[in-house]
Motif scaffolding. Structure first.
Motif: not given
Length: 198
Positions: A50-55, A83-100, A182-187
């Motif tokens: 329904t949109g590109n990776i950012v959307a 693209g196309p691009y394949t993004v391994f996207a960390p979730t918010n919980a994944a980012f919380e593992k990194v020190p603030a 799915a994204a229009t320019n990748g996954v």
């Protein structure tokens, strides 16, 4: 399967944002916010794009930290491109593992170069869905080396339970928890831990 961030504070923060910038190559990566299945197997979700990776990431509340990082790194335009691009996207919980403190430093103007390097380490050129990634792992005798936009390598492996993990340059691992967003320019493939380049 959690990454160790001791001594990697600066790199960790940048890795949190690495999931949003990539040229074109084939790799698979987790990309939505969903909890891992109880049996650890990858789950596939392939709704119409329904949109590109950012959307797509902006429309998912569990990727708000990633979206902020992509914006801070100036990668939104790139990831919105053809693209196309394949993004391994960390979730918010994944980012919380990194020190603030590390996250804050990477999001500051002075941390932009490191943040960009980490985020692009989460992007693989091309559209690599779960089926293609699984095939690459099988053809590789149990592992597949994925070259990222950053230039480094992520190693994908399949577990006996059907789960897929990514091992970064430092030997840390992250698990793919949702595939084929799915994204229009990748996954996008969602992962539970930020991965780090050298």
């Amino acid at each position: 399967m959690t990454m160790r961030f001791a001594g990697l504070a600066a790199v960790s923060a940048a890795a949190l944002l690495a999931a949003a910038c990539s040229p074109s190559t084939e790799e698979t990566a987790p990309a939505t916010d969903a909890a891992a299945p109880a049996d650890g197997a990858m789950t596939a979700e392939a709704p119409a794009a329904t949109g590109n990776i950012v959307a797509v990431a902006q429309g998912n509340g569990d990727f708000s930290t990633l979206v902020a990082a992509v914006t801070a790194a100036g990668l939104a335009e790139t990831l919105s491109g053809p693209g196309p691009y394949t993004v391994f996207a960390p979730t918010n919980a994944a980012f919380e593992k990194v020190p603030a403190a590390t996250r804050d430093a990477l999001m500051a103007p002075a941390g932009k170069a490191d943040l960009t390097r980490i985020l692009t380490y989460h992007v693989v050129p091309g559209r690599v869905d779960a089926a293609a990634l699984t095939q690459q792992i099988q053809q590789g005798g149990g592992s597949a080396a994925l070259t990222t936009v950053q230039g480094g390598t992520l190693t994908a492996r399949a577990g006996a339970d059907g789960s897929v993990t990514l091992t970064d340059a430092a030997g840390n691992t992250s698990r793919v928890v949702t595939t084929d967003v799915a994204a229009t320019n990748g996954v996008i493939h969602a992962i539970d831990t930020v991965v780090m380049p050298n």
